[in-house]
Design an enzyme around this catalytic site. Structure first.
Site, PDB file in Angstrom:
ATOM      1  N   ILE A 192       0.887  -1.123  -0.059  1.00  0.00           N
ATOM      2  CA  ILE A 192      -0.077   0.023   0.086  1.00  0.00           C
ATOM      3  C   ILE A 192       0.679   1.251  -0.068  1.00  0.00           C
ATOM      4  O   ILE A 192       1.484   1.498   1.035  1.00  0.00           O
ATOM      5  CB  ILE A 192      -0.892   0.040   1.266  1.00  0.00           C
ATOM      6  CG1 ILE A 192      -1.752  -1.236   1.372  1.00  0.00           C
ATOM      7  CG2 ILE A 192      -2.045   1.277   1.234  1.00  0.00           C
ATOM      8  CD1 ILE A 192      -2.580  -1.540   0.292  1.00  0.00           C
ATOM      9  N   HIS A 238       2.275  -1.881   4.309  1.00  0.00           N
ATOM     10  CA  HIS A 238       1.510  -0.552   4.463  1.00  0.00           C
ATOM     11  C   HIS A 238       2.426   0.469   4.831  1.00  0.00           C
ATOM     12  O   HIS A 238       2.971   0.694   5.843  1.00  0.00           O
ATOM     13  CB  HIS A 238       0.461  -0.711   5.715  1.00  0.00           C
ATOM     14  CG  HIS A 238      -0.480   0.260   6.204  1.00  0.00           C
ATOM     15  ND1 HIS A 238       0.073   1.595   6.433  1.00  0.00           N
ATOM     16  CD2 HIS A 238      -1.749   0.316   6.285  1.00  0.00           C
ATOM     17  CE1 HIS A 238      -1.210   2.378   6.604  1.00  0.00           C
ATOM     18  NE2 HIS A 238      -2.235   1.580   6.566  1.00  0.00           N
ATOM     19  N   ASP A 239       2.547   1.338   3.699  1.00  0.00           N
ATOM     20  CA  ASP A 239       3.395   2.461   3.877  1.00  0.00           C
ATOM     21  C   ASP A 239       3.219   3.695   3.203  1.00  0.00           C
ATOM     22  O   ASP A 239       3.189   3.979   1.951  1.00  0.00           O
ATOM     23  CB  ASP A 239       4.988   2.037   3.213  1.00  0.00           C
ATOM     24  CG  ASP A 239       5.945   3.126   3.466  1.00  0.00           C
ATOM     25  OD1 ASP A 239       5.893   3.932   4.189  1.00  0.00           O
ATOM     26  OD2 ASP A 239       6.994   3.035   2.437  1.00  0.00           O
ATOM     27  N   VAL A 240       2.376   4.536   3.875  1.00  0.00           N
ATOM     28  CA  VAL A 240       1.822   5.677   3.004  1.00  0.00           C
ATOM     29  C   VAL A 240       2.125   7.071   3.959  1.00  0.00           C
ATOM     30  O   VAL A 240       2.131   7.170   5.248  1.00  0.00           O
ATOM     31  CB  VAL A 240       0.170   5.508   3.073  1.00  0.00           C
ATOM     32  CG1 VAL A 240      -0.371   4.367   2.109  1.00  0.00           C
ATOM     33  CG2 VAL A 240      -0.326   5.252   4.457  1.00  0.00           C
ATOM     34  N   ASN A 268       4.014   0.885   8.520  1.00  0.00           N
ATOM     35  CA  ASN A 268       4.898   2.264   8.922  1.00  0.00           C
ATOM     36  C   ASN A 268       4.215   3.234   9.213  1.00  0.00           C
ATOM     37  O   ASN A 268       3.165   3.744   8.709  1.00  0.00           O
ATOM     38  CB  ASN A 268       5.877   2.495   7.667  1.00  0.00           C
ATOM     39  CG  ASN A 268       6.694   3.729   7.798  1.00  0.00           C
ATOM     40  OD1 ASN A 268       7.047   3.929   9.199  1.00  0.00           O
ATOM     41  ND2 ASN A 268       7.065   4.313   6.730  1.00  0.00           N
TER      42      ASN A 268
END
Length: 582
Positions: free
Chosen positions: A345, A413-415, A447
């Protein structure tokens, strides 16, 4: 010489009304009848429509100008800091403009509506000048000062002009306040709508970029209110066309690179997009390349020659290699890389998905911004053999959660955007959809960048742990000392939460082997997480107190503080002048 009294009497007689005779009386009655006949309902309706259209056009242009102002501030201050004072400023300008319209009409020598295009044409030039002082103003008050001297006067005079236009309706009594209230509601609705439309379409053409919008709005004001005052706008227009480096023209880009060279940087590519201003910058002196989104960095790679010939780019920032440790989490039954499926993501520059693909993992990348993904492939060597999904992650996660044929071994999950993570991507509902998208033995790495001293951070941790009980949390750098915390006033850091889908077993990492490092020095140094944060450091007393999609307001204030903290950090990573030039 004074006139004789007899001549004065004759003059007065000649200027007096005609004598009231039968003939004159009938003539006057006929004229009144003719006038009454002309002033039909249709004529009144046409006048009312004309007045309404003028008011609507002024308000629509003011609303769009308000939205564009926020977009032009974002590269220098970030979207969230730019919004801190914006609504209050808009409300104050509209109130003062509306309530002071009659005073302004009496005391300003020009028609108020004629001033609107003049102000609009000067906004880009004044912003360009004020951006040079962003380090002095700071992230909290810089946007306020800039908008006080640019869009606020435009909104004030727009509100005044609308007030005078609507005066033609002649509404009095208890309905007198209705036009003002209706105008304000229309302005707010149009402003929200225009912000979405402008930003979502900005990547389609250079004519839809931020500075282009400013010029087009000013030109629209000029068409609405042409006057000789427009001659005074010529210097501002010339400055924007020739000297404003923010205008995405070939000569402006050349001028921008000349200024950046003085800071040891060069611009490789830039484009407005639906998440912000996207650009690729390269530090010539320090030999690294970064991807910028507004006032944030989405990642970077070293550009110097690498004697060890890494399989993928050498990342500048450790946090992105740490996310790859999701592969090292020990599972009851190990899955060969060639058979594994991963969901990422947020593309960034493609550090994590690129590494997963280099290991042979079938990887899907969900990215809302097409320009970010395009630049990751074109300028950061992200392998094109991935499944790209250009979509809102909330929508895609809901779709995958309900599709039992799509399940993943790994999720990253890195947004990050606007100086903080999008709140919607940390809600209980979104994370539960990711949980459902994992295989029974699947693992996820999340993250999250925030100030550990803020209650909002504890809320996010509770939300994650309520869904993924088996987790370990690591920070990017070592825990600061008490003296360092006192001096900084915050503990802002990137952290990664490694969690299992359903197993209650503790998170353990296998020892990496040489192939895990992909011949990368950065991965040898940072792939294995080191600085663990124990759960005892978080407030976990009430695990039912989690972030829900319909109750995110509690996070907005602390998110603003976090975004200001992130702005300060970014100013230490890249020189302030580079951020200001964009």
């Amino acid at each position: 010489m004074a006139k004789p009294k007899s001549q004065k009497r004759e003059a007065n007689v000649s200027n007096a009304s005609p004598p009231l005779t039968q003939e004159n009386f009938e003539k006057e009655l006929k004229e009144l009848a003719k006038k009454a006949k002309e002033e039909t309902f249709f004529n009144h309706a046409v006048d009312w429509v004309g007045t309404t259209v003028r008011a609507v056009v002024i308000l629509a242009l003011a609303a769009a100008s308000s939205s564009v102002s926020q977009l032009t501030l974002s590269p220098v201050y970030g979207a969230i800091p730019a919004s801190i004072w914006h609504d209050k400023l808009v409300n104050a300008a509209c109130f003062l403009g509306w309530s002071g319209s009659f005073w302004l009409r009496r005391n300003v020598r020009w028609r108020l509506i004629d001033l609107l295009p003049l102000i609009a044409f000067y906004i880009p030039a004044v912003q360009y000048f004020l951006f040079n002082y962003s380090n002095t103003f700071g992230a909290t008050y810089g946007p306020l000062i800039t908008e006080l001297l640019t869009v606020a006067p435009l909104l004030l005079f727009s509100a005044s002009a609308v007030g005078l236009v609507l005066e033609e309706f002649g509404i009095t009594g208890k309905w007198q306040s209705v036009p003002g209230i209706a105008s304000f509601v229309f302005l707010k609705i149009t402003s929200a709508w225009s912000a979405n439309v402008i930003q979502s379409t900005s990547y389609k053409s250079v004519l839809l970029s931020r500075v282009s919008w400013q010029v087009q709005l000013a030109a629209s004001y000029a068409l609405l209110a042409p006057s000789k005052l427009l001659l005074y706008a010529v210097p501002a227009l010339l400055h924007t066309a020739i000297f404003n480096a923010h205008a995405q023209t070939p000569w402006a880009t050349q001028a921008l690179n000349s200024s950046l060279q003085a800071e040891g940087y060069r611009l490789i590519a830039r484009q407005d997009s639906n998440t912000g201003y996207i650009s690729v910058l390269e530090s010539v002196s320090n030999q690294f390349r970064v991807l910028r989104c507004d006032h944030s960095l989405l990642g970077g790679v070293w550009t110097m020659d690498q004697s060890h010939n890494p399989v993928v780019g050498e990342p500048v920032y450790a946090i992105f290699t740490m996310l790859e440790a999701v592969r090292l989490i020990e599972a009851p039954v190990s899955v060969p890389d060639s058979e594994a499926h991963a969901l990422v993501i947020g593309a960034g520059i493609g550090t994590s998905p690129g590494a997963l693909m280099a290991h042979g993992i079938n990887t899907t990348i969900v990215e809302i911004d097409p320009v970010v993904l395009e630049y990751a492939v074109k300028y950061f060597d992200l392998a094109p053999n991935h499944h790209a999904v250009i979509d809102d992650a909330v929508h895609y996660a809901a779709q995958v959660a309900n599709d039992t044929t799509q399940r993943y071994d790994y999720i990253i999950h890195d947004v990050f955007t606007g100086g903080a993570e999008p709140i919607a991507l940390f809600t209980d509902e979104f994370l539960r959809n990711l949980h459902r998208a994992l295989k029974p033995d699947g693992v996820i790495a999340i993250n999250y960048a925030s100030d550990l001293l803020q209650p909002s951070t504890h809320l996010i941790i509770r939300t994650v742990l309520a869904i993924f009980p088996s987790c370990r949390i690591y920070r990017e750098t070592a825990t600061p000392t008490a003296a360092e915390l006192l001096a900084a006033g915050q503990d802002f850091t990137n952290m990664v939460l490694f969690c299992r889908a359903r197993s209650d077993a503790a998170i353990t990492f296998r020892e990496p082997v040489e192939r895990d490092f992909l011949r990368s020095g950065a991965r040898k140094a940072y792939l294995v997480p080191k600085h663990e944060i124990l759960r005892g450091q978080f407030d976990l007393e009430d695990m039912r107190d989690v972030l829900r999609a319909n109750d995110t307001a509690t996070l907005e204030e602390t998110q603003r503080k976090s975004a200001v903290g992130h702005w300060n950090v970014m100013r230490t990573v890249v020189p302030g002048k580079v951020w200001e030039l964009w």
